[in-house]
Write an enzyme that holds these catalytic residues in place. Structure first.
Site, PDB file in Angstrom:
ATOM      1  N   SER A 189       0.845  -1.198   0.000  1.00  0.00           N
ATOM      2  CA  SER A 189       0.000   0.000   0.000  1.00  0.00           C
ATOM      3  C   SER A 189       0.874   1.240   0.000  1.00  0.00           C
ATOM      4  O   SER A 189       2.067   1.181   0.317  1.00  0.00           O
ATOM      5  CB  SER A 189      -0.897   0.014   1.240  1.00  0.00           C
ATOM      6  OG  SER A 189      -0.145   0.356   2.399  1.00  0.00           O
ATOM      7  N   ASP A 190       0.283   2.380  -0.342  1.00  0.00           N
ATOM      8  CA  ASP A 190       0.975   3.634  -0.101  1.00  0.00           C
ATOM      9  C   ASP A 190       0.799   3.988   1.377  1.00  0.00           C
ATOM     10  O   ASP A 190       0.091   3.326   2.131  1.00  0.00           O
ATOM     11  CB  ASP A 190       0.448   4.743  -1.019  1.00  0.00           C
ATOM     12  CG  ASP A 190       1.487   5.820  -1.281  1.00  0.00           C
ATOM     13  OD1 ASP A 190       2.421   5.971  -0.464  1.00  0.00           O
ATOM     14  OD2 ASP A 190       1.387   6.516  -2.298  1.00  0.00           O
ATOM     15  N   TYR A 191       1.433   5.055   1.771  1.00  0.00           N
ATOM     16  CA  TYR A 191       1.546   5.460   3.173  1.00  0.00           C
ATOM     17  C   TYR A 191       0.163   5.595   3.836  1.00  0.00           C
ATOM     18  O   TYR A 191      -0.592   6.513   3.522  1.00  0.00           O
ATOM     19  CB  TYR A 191       2.280   6.794   3.217  1.00  0.00           C
ATOM     20  CG  TYR A 191       3.001   7.157   4.471  1.00  0.00           C
ATOM     21  CD1 TYR A 191       2.346   7.401   5.659  1.00  0.00           C
ATOM     22  CD2 TYR A 191       4.386   7.298   4.463  1.00  0.00           C
ATOM     23  CE1 TYR A 191       3.028   7.773   6.800  1.00  0.00           C
ATOM     24  CE2 TYR A 191       5.085   7.675   5.596  1.00  0.00           C
ATOM     25  CZ  TYR A 191       4.409   7.900   6.772  1.00  0.00           C
ATOM     26  OH  TYR A 191       5.097   8.274   7.897  1.00  0.00           O
TER      27      TYR A 191
END
Length: 758
Positions: free
Chosen positions: A283-285
């Site tokens: 995932s992104d942040y």
């Protein structure tokens, strides 16, 4: 006899066992490890944390990271660098956790590591695929020397709205060029053998459509049909997958109403089943947690949705770590799904050779040997010079004469903090060469006087927002009037004025969307005052995006677009201003006349009521009342100190069958007074097809060096796939009919020929 039979069965077992493993693409060492892991330890491998210290891309920093590593609750970390620090991190995992599983060490190496080269939008403007791969190779060499084995790059999002700040991080608006660059960067980072300590895992991002947010506002919703997706936005991601990218990062936006980090169609159906991706997805942040704000449930619900959809690793949010065990107990997630996600992460570590040697990226000798070397900085300078785009050369003022007295002015002329560009968290600001320093370094005998002339902006609120990561906009203690008067006096006493103007680095990039992408008012006033002195004026324009510069373009000035050029900024700019390198860059994103034209891009479709080809206004046609339809600067645009002439455009066959290539040839002549490089561009128009075609599509290009007066025949081959598109059934097809071929210096070229696909 018994021994022979026994040997036979052993061989049979080995053969079929190996066949089974290959068929399932499993790795025996990984399978053995998985059999020893508890559910909690498998979940731990799905957890990516940051102890802080670097540039965060969110408001959350992980806590108690060391204790979690010891407990087997961490699969990777980022924000850690340096052989000794990485060794310490691996020591915690290897010497203190039960199963001694090494860590992935990640980082955002967006445009170089310590040796920072231009922002990606600038690098793409070189149209030099071999150089781009070499740049990625350099970044991998430096980053791995500092212990990093996983890079959150390349960012390949197609972007057609320059209000979106992250247009700076990608290759612009075109899927064909974007795909070529994506492939080159993956190959550069990963090399041919990931077990080599100077290669690293690449991570293509952001899957998918992140570059098309409504209103150009970062993290905003995206609404797009699948035909447009497949034809115009997905090709660069697929090219990265086809090139063997090891990991994929999801985007923040939703797709068909489902956020990317929980989108099963995206991660399982498209990425794995259609494209055959076999790496892991991160995932992104905190994007899993952000699905709560999207309206999809609490942390347990969104975490379960993400793992069920095909997400393997959770960046920073810790939703997997804190809820997946309960979701298994509740029957919302199966342990088999968690095992599969864990398997993919362990396989990546195996491919890096970390199980064989967890410390292969902790060689204390390498930083001095591999980072910021003379050779590395020389490459950064070469990349920068090839990224610059000459937008206008009024009265052929450029290249400058070394006999002229130069007034160097502008808030970016000697601003070290603004040379590296956005998303350069690993770069060394103190090592960046300013324009003033570059001119003095390279041309010590030239008379150069300097004055700031203006602040980047006089707006204190904007300055505060831009300065989140440090002082990028520094408002002088002197009044704007005093600054300007000093610059005007300098200009009046000079032969030529070079004004370095534009955006501060953090006026573009992540969370840096703008509704006004013109040059700030403080600098507009300076430019107009300088022009009024009557002195020849050159604008050296720095930005992370296309700007609306119609007003400046109409002035009697020359304009050299240099983006944010990196650590060798000043040296590269000096080389080009004085003609030691003839600019050859071409724009990879269309520049609008004003904000109201956005989105504007070269491959837009025609309408049923097209505007007049002459540009004359006609009622009930697709016009604006107040501005032409055409952009200020077209995709592919870029001038040179010399001139080029195109002629004799031909195809090797007027009729072709399905599956046949087409050779397109053109004669190119350097008709000017300088040696130079031209980017020959080929565009294709499918005249009639089952769904409405774009006006033109880039389908080939070639960089050609010609000495002054030299002529060459240039040939570009169209492959069968270049004629294909995704139809309404999402079938990749080439339909019979006439194709028009355009070849020239930019997307507005009119030199045309045709062929017929039977």
């Amino acid at each position: 006899m018994i021994n022979i039979v026994k040997y036979f069965w052993v061989l049979l077992f080995v053969f079929f066992g190996t066949f089974s493993i290959r068929a399932q693409k499993t790795i025996p060492q990984v399978e053995t490890l998985l059999s020893q892991m508890t559910l909690e330890e498998k979940i731990g491998q799905l957890n990516l944390l940051t102890p802080g210290g670097g540039i965060a891309t969110g408001s959350v920093v992980s806590k108690n990271v060391e204790d979690k590593i010891k407990a087997g609750k961490v699969g990777g970390v980022f924000g850690v660098a340096g052989p000794e620090k990485v060794k310490q991190a691996q020591d915690i995992a290897i010497k203190n956790s039960r199963l001694k599983i090494p860590l992935l060490i990640g980082s955002d190496i967006i445009h170089g590591y310590k040796t920072t080269y231009p922002i990606p939008l600038g690098v793409s403007s070189s149209w030099d695929i071999a150089l781009i791969e070499k740049a990625a190779r350099l970044a991998a060499k430096e980053a791995t020397a500092d212990g990093i084995n996983w890079n959150f790059s390349p960012m390949v999002d197609i972007a057609r709205d320059p209000r979106w700040g992250r247009i700076a991080e990608g290759a612009g608006e075109d899927p064909y060029l974007g795909a070529k660059i994506a492939e080159a960067m993956v190959k550069g980072y990963q090399g041919t053998d990931l077990t080599q300590p100077n290669t690293m895992l690449a991570c293509v991002k952001h899957l998918a459509l992140y570059g098309a947010p409504e209103a150009g506002r970062d993290y905003h919703t995206v609404d797009m049909g699948k035909v447009k997706m497949y034809n115009q936005y997905l090709p660069p991601y697929k090219a990265a997958v086809d090139a063997g990218v090891a990991t994929v990062m999801t985007s923040f936006n939703d797709i068909d109403g489902v956020p990317a980090s929980g989108n099963q169609w995206l991660m399982t159906h498209l990425l794995r089943e259609q494209w055959g991706f076999d790496g892991f997805v991160v995932s992104d942040y905190t994007s899993v947690n952000e699905m709560i704000a999207h309206g999809l449930g609490d942390l347990q619900a969104v975490s379960a949705q993400a793992i069920n959809a095909g997400l393997d690793m959770d960046m920073v949010g810790e939703g997997f770590l804190t809820t997946l065990k309960k979701s298994v107990e509740d029957g919302k997630v199966t342990e088999a799904q968690i095992t599969q996600a864990c398997r993919r992460i362990l396989e990546a570590k195996y491919k890096l050779g970390l199980f064989e040697d967890p410390y292969r990226y902790s060689d204390a000798k390498r930083p001095a040997q591999d980072i910021l070397t003379k050779e590395n900085r020389s490459l950064a300078k070469e990349i920068a010079t090839k990224s610059f785009v000459l937008l206008k050369n009024h009265n052929e003022v450029l290249p400058l004469k070394q006999t002229a007295n130069v007034a160097l002015v502008g808030p970016l002329a000697h601003s070290r903090n603004n040379m590296l560009g956005t998303w350069a968290p690993t770069g060394e600001l103190k090592l960046a060469v300013t324009v003033l320093e570059g001119l003095n370094n390279n041309f010590p005998n030239v008379s150069i006087s300097y004055a700031k002339g203006a602040n980047i902006t006089d707006d204190p609120e904007l300055a505060k927002k831009v300065n989140v990561f440090g002082p990028r906009v520094q408002v002088s203690d002197q009044s704007p009037e005093t600054l300007m008067n000093e610059a005007i006096n300098l200009a009046q006493a000079s032969d030529v004025v070079v004004a370095v103007v534009g955006e501060a680095t953090e006026m573009s990039g992540e969370a840096a969307s703008r509704t006004d992408i013109s040059i700030p008012e403080s600098q507009k006033k300076l430019i107009n005052a300088l022009v009024k002195t009557g002195k020849p004026t050159v604008l050296v324009l720095m930005s992370g995006r296309p700007l609306t510069i119609q007003e400046e373009f109409d002035l009697p000035v020359s304009i050299l677009q240099v983006w944010h050029p990196g650590v060798e900024a000043g040296n590269a700019i000096a080389e080009v201003l004085y003609g030691n390198y003839n600019p050859s860059g071409k724009l990879t994103a269309t520049w609008p006349r004003n904000i109201g034209q956005i989105p504007i891009y070269h491959s837009a479709k025609r309408t049923g009521r097209p505007a007049s080809v002459t540009g004359e206004f006609q009622k009930f046609k697709s016009n604006y009342l107040d501005t032409p339809n055409t952009p200020l600067l077209a995709f592919g645009y870029g001038l040179s100190y010399t001139t080029f002439e195109y002629s004799n455009l031909t195809v090797d066959k007027r009729e072709i069958k399905q599956g046949e290539p087409v050779e397109v040839s053109v004669t190119l002549k350097n008709t000017g007074d300088y040696d130079g490089v031209e980017v020959v561009q080929l565009y294709l128009r499918d005249v009639v097809r089952s769904i409405t075609p774009p006006k033109k599509q880039l389908k080939g290009f070639q960089k050609v060096f010609l000495k002054k007066g030299e002529t060459k025949k240039v040939t570009i081959t169209l492959s069968p796939d270049d004629l294909k598109f995704y139809n309404n059934n999402l079938e990749f097809v080439a339909e019979p009919g006439i194709f028009e071929v355009f070849v020239g210096t930019n997307s507005d070229t009119q030199l045309k020929t045709v062929f017929d696909l039977k």
